[in-house]
Design a protein around this motif. Structure first.
Motif, short mmCIF file in Angstrom:
data_model
loop_
_atom_site.label_atom_id
_atom_site.label_comp_id
_atom_site.label_asym_id
_atom_site.label_seq_id
_atom_site.Cartn_x
_atom_site.Cartn_y
_atom_site.Cartn_z
N CYS A 1 1.02 -1.11 -0.34
CA CYS A 1 0.10 -0.02 -0.08
C CYS A 1 0.79 1.56 -0.15
CB CYS A 1 -0.90 0.24 1.16
SG CYS A 1 -0.13 -0.03 2.56
N GLY A 2 0.20 1.76 -0.55
CA GLY A 2 0.82 3.47 -0.53
C GLY A 2 0.06 4.46 -1.13
N ASN A 3 1.18 5.97 -1.69
CA ASN A 3 -0.48 7.06 -2.25
C ASN A 3 0.97 7.89 -2.98
OD1 ASN A 3 -2.67 7.13 -0.21
ND2 ASN A 3 -0.92 7.29 1.68
N GLY A 4 -0.08 7.74 -4.26
CA GLY A 4 0.64 8.99 -5.17
C GLY A 4 1.88 7.84 -5.51
N GLY A 5 2.98 8.66 -5.88
CA GLY A 5 4.36 8.03 -6.43
C GLY A 5 4.41 6.51 -5.66
N SER A 6 3.90 6.38 -4.22
CA SER A 6 4.52 5.39 -3.85
C SER A 6 3.08 4.25 -4.09
CB SER A 6 4.22 5.71 -2.15
OG SER A 6 5.30 6.19 -2.16
N ALA A 7 1.75 4.51 -4.33
CA ALA A 7 0.96 3.54 -4.80
C ALA A 7 1.84 3.25 -6.17
CB ALA A 7 -0.08 4.61 -4.99
N ALA A 8 1.90 3.49 -7.03
CA ALA A 8 2.63 3.42 -8.30
C ALA A 8 3.47 2.58 -8.28
CB ALA A 8 3.64 4.38 -9.05
N ASP A 9 4.91 2.46 -7.24
CA ASP A 9 5.56 2.50 -6.44
C ASP A 9 5.55 0.73 -6.08
OD1 ASP A 9 8.01 4.14 -7.68
OD2 ASP A 9 8.00 4.26 -5.38
N ALA A 10 4.32 0.98 -5.44
CA ALA A 10 3.93 -0.95 -4.59
C ALA A 10 3.03 -1.67 -5.55
CB ALA A 10 2.83 0.06 -3.80
N GLN A 11 2.37 -1.16 -6.32
CA GLN A 11 1.88 -1.60 -7.78
C GLN A 11 3.03 -2.17 -8.63
OE1 GLN A 11 -1.46 0.77 -9.78
NE2 GLN A 11 -1.38 -1.16 -11.57
N HIS A 12 3.62 -1.18 -8.71
CA HIS A 12 5.15 -2.27 -9.81
C HIS A 12 5.97 -3.65 -8.97
CE1 HIS A 12 8.24 -1.17 -11.89
NE2 HIS A 12 8.80 -2.20 -12.09
N LEU A 13 5.78 -3.77 -7.79
CA LEU A 13 6.97 -4.30 -7.01
C LEU A 13 5.56 -5.61 -6.83
CD1 LEU A 13 8.69 -2.09 -4.27
CD2 LEU A 13 9.42 -3.15 -6.51
N ALA A 14 4.83 -5.44 -6.99
CA ALA A 14 3.12 -6.26 -5.92
C ALA A 14 3.34 -7.27 -7.75
CB ALA A 14 2.05 -5.95 -6.63
N ALA A 15 3.42 -6.41 -9.02
CA ALA A 15 3.45 -6.82 -10.32
C ALA A 15 4.76 -7.89 -10.37
CB ALA A 15 3.03 -5.90 -11.41
N GLU A 16 5.80 -7.75 -9.83
CA GLU A 16 7.24 -8.82 -10.52
C GLU A 16 7.28 -9.70 -9.63
OE1 GLU A 16 8.82 -6.89 -12.07
OE2 GLU A 16 9.75 -4.83 -12.10
N LEU A 17 6.09 -9.32 -8.24
CA LEU A 17 5.99 -10.83 -7.62
C LEU A 17 5.05 -11.51 -8.40
CD1 LEU A 17 6.52 -9.22 -4.33
CD2 LEU A 17 8.30 -11.04 -5.12
N SER A 18 3.65 -10.78 -8.58
CA SER A 18 2.54 -11.98 -9.19
C SER A 18 2.51 -12.32 -10.84
CB SER A 18 1.42 -10.90 -8.60
OG SER A 18 1.48 -10.14 -9.49
N GLY A 19 3.30 -11.07 -11.13
CA GLY A 19 3.74 -11.84 -12.92
C GLY A 19 5.07 -12.74 -12.71
N ARG A 20 6.57 -12.31 -12.71
CA ARG A 20 7.67 -12.37 -13.30
C ARG A 20 9.08 -11.23 -13.03
NH1 ARG A 20 9.47 -14.37 -18.93
NH2 ARG A 20 11.37 -13.39 -18.00
N PHE A 21 10.18 -11.84 -12.19
CA PHE A 21 11.01 -10.93 -12.30
C PHE A 21 11.85 -10.81 -13.60
CE2 PHE A 21 14.71 -8.55 -10.73
CZ PHE A 21 13.60 -7.10 -10.35
N TYR A 22 12.83 -12.23 -13.14
CA TYR A 22 13.57 -12.21 -14.29
C TYR A 22 13.45 -13.00 -15.14
CZ TYR A 22 17.90 -9.27 -13.55
OH TYR A 22 18.40 -7.93 -13.12
#
Length: 197
Positions: free
Chosen positions: A52-73
């Motif tokens: 969780c986060g707000n504004g840019g921090s929400a974007a960061d939160a969403q980005h990192l969640a996607a790295e885990l639920s999607g894929r990283f390397y």
């Protein structure tokens, strides 16, 4: 008027300075290592990770969640990670019917289970809805990793682990949060799926 190139150099240099200071901060490195171990064990035990986060921090939160639920390397099975602000109908309904302070707390009450993990982002450490999420997480109980700036704000004494970037400049803090977050995602993926990058 100062040349535009000077402003660009200044921004780059300050971003580099913050990251260099983190690199020479053994306590921060040690906390990141502990967080990786915690995230790995959380997933191995079948639990979920919330962001969780707000504004840019929400974007960061969403980005990192996607790295885990999607894929990283690598191509591998998805990991149960979710940024809690992505359902705009829920977000606007709860903000309207209750208050914006309750948007993350209420969703944690609905979804989180003991043993889950919350990554809470606030550059100031004082975002009221993030603090309410942490208070709710403590009651479940869900362990909390806080991502803040230098002071840690109110979150400083609330989180199980605090990653406080040595800066008071919001853009530089958020850039560092992404570096740390990507590093945690990479090391978590490597540990769970046993490969070398």
């Amino acid at each position: 008027m100062r040349k535009l190139s000077e402003s660009i150099h200044k921004a780059f240099q300050e971003s580099i300075r913050v990251k260099s200071e983190m690199l020479h901060h053994p306590e921060l490195i040690a906390i990141i290592e502990e967080v990786v171990d915690l995230m790995v064990s959380t997933f191995r035990e079948g639990h979920r990770v919330y962001f969780c986060g707000n504004g840019g921090s929400a974007a960061d939160a969403q980005h990192l969640a996607a790295e885990l639920s999607g894929r990283f390397y690598i191509d591998r099975k998805p990991l149960p990670a979710e940024a809690m602000h992505c359902n705009t109908s829920y977000l606007t309904a709860v903000a309207n019917d209750y208050s914006y302070e309750e948007v993350y707390a209420r969703l944690l009450q609905a979804m989180a289970q003991p043993g889950d993990l919350l990554l809470a982002f606030s550059t100031s450490g004082n975002s009221r809805n993030v603090i309410r999420a942490i208070e709710t997480a403590q009651q479940i109980p869900v362990r909390v990793i806080g991502f803040t700036g230098k002071s840690g704000g109110a979150m400083k004494h609330m989180c199980d682990y605090l990653i406080n970037v040595p800066s008071d400049d919001t853009p530089r803090i958020q850039e560092a949060h992404m570096l740390i977050g990507h590093t945690i995602c990479q090391l978590t993926e490597q540990a769970l799926f046993e490969y070398d990058a």
